[in-house]
Design an enzyme around this catalytic site. Structure first.
Site, PDB file in Angstrom:
ATOM      1  N   LYS A  59       0.852  -1.190   0.000  1.00  0.00           N
ATOM      2  CA  LYS A  59       0.000   0.000   0.000  1.00  0.00           C
ATOM      3  C   LYS A  59       0.891   1.244   0.000  1.00  0.00           C
ATOM      4  O   LYS A  59       1.509   1.570   1.015  1.00  0.00           O
ATOM      5  CB  LYS A  59      -0.915   0.040   1.216  1.00  0.00           C
ATOM      6  CG  LYS A  59      -1.956   1.168   1.114  1.00  0.00           C
ATOM      7  CD  LYS A  59      -2.667   1.429   2.421  1.00  0.00           C
ATOM      8  CE  LYS A  59      -1.887   2.330   3.342  1.00  0.00           C
ATOM      9  NZ  LYS A  59      -1.679   3.715   2.807  1.00  0.00           N
TER      10      LYS A  59
ATOM     11  N   GLU B 267      11.390  16.600  13.870  1.00  0.00           N
ATOM     12  CA  GLU B 267      11.672  16.416  12.451  1.00  0.00           C
ATOM     13  C   GLU B 267      10.784  17.351  11.625  1.00  0.00           C
ATOM     14  O   GLU B 267       9.567  17.263  11.667  1.00  0.00           O
ATOM     15  CB  GLU B 267      11.423  14.958  12.055  1.00  0.00           C
ATOM     16  CG  GLU B 267      11.790  14.644  10.624  1.00  0.00           C
ATOM     17  CD  GLU B 267      11.585  13.181  10.276  1.00  0.00           C
ATOM     18  OE1 GLU B 267      12.405  12.635   9.521  1.00  0.00           O
ATOM     19  OE2 GLU B 267      10.596  12.590  10.755  1.00  0.00           O
TER      20      GLU B 267
ATOM     21  N   CYS C   3      14.069  11.020   5.730  1.00  0.00           N
ATOM     22  CA  CYS C   3      14.207  10.710   7.154  1.00  0.00           C
ATOM     23  C   CYS C   3      15.655  10.669   7.616  1.00  0.00           C
ATOM     24  O   CYS C   3      15.944  10.930   8.781  1.00  0.00           O
ATOM     25  CB  CYS C   3      13.515   9.388   7.466  1.00  0.00           C
ATOM     26  SG  CYS C   3      14.081   8.027   6.431  1.00  0.00           S
TER      27      CYS C   3
ATOM     28  N   GLY D 102       3.994   5.243  13.190  1.00  0.00           N
ATOM     29  CA  GLY D 102       4.668   3.981  13.477  1.00  0.00           C
ATOM     30  C   GLY D 102       4.218   3.373  14.794  1.00  0.00           C
ATOM     31  O   GLY D 102       4.053   2.147  14.907  1.00  0.00           O
TER      32      GLY D 102
ATOM     33  N   GLU E 120      10.573   1.700   9.752  1.00  0.00           N
ATOM     34  CA  GLU E 120      11.603   2.660   9.351  1.00  0.00           C
ATOM     35  C   GLU E 120      10.967   4.027   9.499  1.00  0.00           C
ATOM     36  O   GLU E 120      10.121   4.422   8.693  1.00  0.00           O
ATOM     37  CB  GLU E 120      12.043   2.372   7.908  1.00  0.00           C
ATOM     38  CG  GLU E 120      13.393   2.992   7.552  1.00  0.00           C
ATOM     39  CD  GLU E 120      13.262   4.428   7.119  1.00  0.00           C
ATOM     40  OE1 GLU E 120      13.546   5.325   7.961  1.00  0.00           O
ATOM     41  OE2 GLU E 120      12.865   4.683   5.985  1.00  0.00           O
TER      42      GLU E 120
ATOM     43  N   GLY F 285       7.407   5.601   7.615  1.00  0.00           N
ATOM     44  CA  GLY F 285       6.647   6.829   7.813  1.00  0.00           C
ATOM     45  C   GLY F 285       7.079   7.508   9.091  1.00  0.00           C
ATOM     46  O   GLY F 285       8.188   7.304   9.597  1.00  0.00           O
ATOM     47  N   SER F 286       6.200   8.313   9.649  1.00  0.00           N
ATOM     48  CA  SER F 286       6.523   9.062  10.855  1.00  0.00           C
ATOM     49  C   SER F 286       6.506   8.158  12.077  1.00  0.00           C
ATOM     50  O   SER F 286       5.862   7.103  12.098  1.00  0.00           O
ATOM     51  CB  SER F 286       5.514  10.196  11.058  1.00  0.00           C
ATOM     52  OG  SER F 286       4.253   9.669  11.455  1.00  0.00           O
TER      53      SER F 286
END
Length: 492
Positions: free
Chosen positions: A187, A394, A295, A244, A261, A239-240
């Protein structure tokens, strides 16, 4: 909208293209022009479940997990060949949907993942210890115990990727999952689905059996279905860290394996004896590469106080030379952010930095003359304390901070004083001292004086702390998608 490239806008389930059973659609827009690129089907929960069920059948009943590694490798090589043939389409779609400048689109976004695919099929899989004997052990009064250790496919995998490097991030999951003999449902992010949907074409051309790879679209509901579905054995998410944690919690109810990740706030330590030209080029890349939407980008520059002012002056001059604009223009060196919402987030954090007392020495605004598209000036803060929000959060935008230090010990302390631990760098003429510093930094990857060229498939990519769980790339990524089975017997 008519385009100069081709892409697939349908879902890919059980080896077939389909519009799904939902009347809803996802609108994909060019972030530089805000023009419509495509409308693709919005997967319903029924579509997602059909994809999972197809992957389950393909794993339990199909040939893929039972093929020899060399047979799977041959299919992966055919996929790589088809990707290479379609590289112009991949590059064009990446520039349009992700907003990459052409040099990035032609390298990390597209060619690098194809190179990783070839590396998996040509180097990793033939040499991997899929089965190895155990050392025989004498059990007094019983006999000799002996056996083998087998590495076997984990099962059905839910692969959920992010918007910033759509093809790269999807392939970093698809490659090891298929190499291991797993089946999968991919996805992509709703903002950038087109490159991932193209992977279905490559699978067809390579002769991948139906159901081994399925590609659906969607956002929160589709993700929740994948992370909680009882037929899914493993979830890999990029993703963030905020999302996560949600993925981790959702998968925990059925004890699925989870590979994450996530984010980073990576530090570059510049010692007094550093090559400032190299350190400045690295800092510029950390701020401007893909408009800061990466990232592992180095966005905290920790510089020895004796060379602080010189580095800031050089870095400011470098940022002033950055040309922000439409990535389709060859003269552009930094493109847009992915959306208006992301730009709003970055602007809000910039204002927080000013309120907390940091000083903008370059940028901080929307570029003049760019009324359409989600553009921001590359921005640099000085006067930053590591406890400030802008030093700990971030941005995922083109913003960097510079923090001075007096000693190596202080630099290491500042670098490690972060909730993240994805990447780091050390710049010094004394490589022994630099290696010592690198060994003390709690991050998944540390480069010294710029590291090696390119994204090395022999490396292990992943983070410490809230930057994630597990590793990607090469044999390290393959290992995440394998179970270890002991088969033993007694010799009497």
């Amino acid at each position: 909208m008519t385009t100069a490239y081709s892409f697939s806008s349908q879902l890919y389930i059980d080896g077939h293209r389909t519009d799904g059973d939902s009347e809803a659609s996802l609108v994909v827009r060019n972030p530089a022009t805000e023009e419509l690129i495509a409308e693709v089907p919005q997967s319903s929960l029924t579509d997602v479940r059909r994809a999972v069920e197809a992957a389950r059948r393909a794993f339990d009943e199909g040939p893929w997990p039972r093929l020899k590694p060399a047979e799977r490798a041959a299919v992966l090589l055919r996929m790589a060949e088809e990707m290479e043939r379609r590289l112009p389409d991949l590059v064009a779609v990446n520039i349009a949907e992700a907003g990459s400048v052409r040099p990035l689109a032609e390298s990390l976004q597209t060619r690098v993942p194809v190179a990783h695919l070839r590396d998996m099929a040509e180097r990793v899989m033939p040499a991997f210890a899929w089965e190895r004997p155990m050392q025989p052990t004498v059990a007094p009064g019983i006999g000799i115990s002996q056996g083998v250790l087998r590495r076997e496919a984990f099962g059905v995998c839910a692969l959920i990727s992010a918007y910033n490097f759509p093809f790269f991030l999807s392939m970093m999951k698809v490659i090891p999952a298929l190499a291991a003999g797993c089946t999968a449902v991919l996805k992509p992010a709703p903002a950038t689905p087109l490159e991932s949907l193209l992977i279905g074409d490559f699978a067809d051309a390579a002769g991948l059996p139906p159901g081994v790879l399925n590609i659906v679209t969607g956002d929160i509901e589709a993700g929740r279905e994948l992370t909680t579905h009882p037929m899914v054995d493993l979830v890999s998410f990029t993703g963030s860290d905020t999302v996560g944690r949600t993925v981790y919690a959702q998968a925990a109810a059925s004890l699925k394996k989870v590979v994450l990740e996530l984010g980073g706030k990576s530090a570059s330590i510049v010692r007094a004896d550093a090559d400032l030209d190299g350190a400045v080029r690295s800092a510029l890349a950390g701020i401007t590469t893909h408009a800061g939407q990466g990232c592992s980008l180095l966005t905290r520059t920790l510089v020895h106080e004796s060379v602080h002012d010189e580095l800031v002056a050089r870095l400011s001059a470098g940022l002033a030379a950055v040309r922000v604009g439409d990535p389709a223009d060859p003269a552009t060196t930094m493109g847009p952010l992915i959306s208006e919402a992301q730009r709003d987030k970055v602007e809000k954090l910039i204002r927080v930095g000013e309120e907390e007392g940091a000083r903008i020495v370059h940028g901080g605004r929307r570029p003049a003359g760019l009324d359409r598209g989600h553009f921001m000036e590359p921005t640099l803060f000085t006067g930053v304390d590591n406890g400030m929000t802008i030093a700990r959060t971030e941005f995922f935008g083109p913003v960097g901070v510079v923090i001075p230090f007096a000693t190596d010990e202080e630099a290491v302390r500042i670098a490690n004083d972060s909730p993240y631990g994805l990447a780091a760098a050390v710049w010094s003429a004394d490589t022994v001292a630099a290696h010592g510093i690198a060994s003390r930094i709690r991050a998944g990857g540390v480069t010294i004086n710029g590291g090696s060229a390119g994204v090395n498939p022999r490396a292990a990519f992943g983070g410490y702390k809230q930057s994630g769980l597990g590793r990607e790339w090469g044999e390290f990524g393959l290992d995440e998608y394998l179970q270890t089975k002991t088969v033993s017997w007694a010799a009497r």
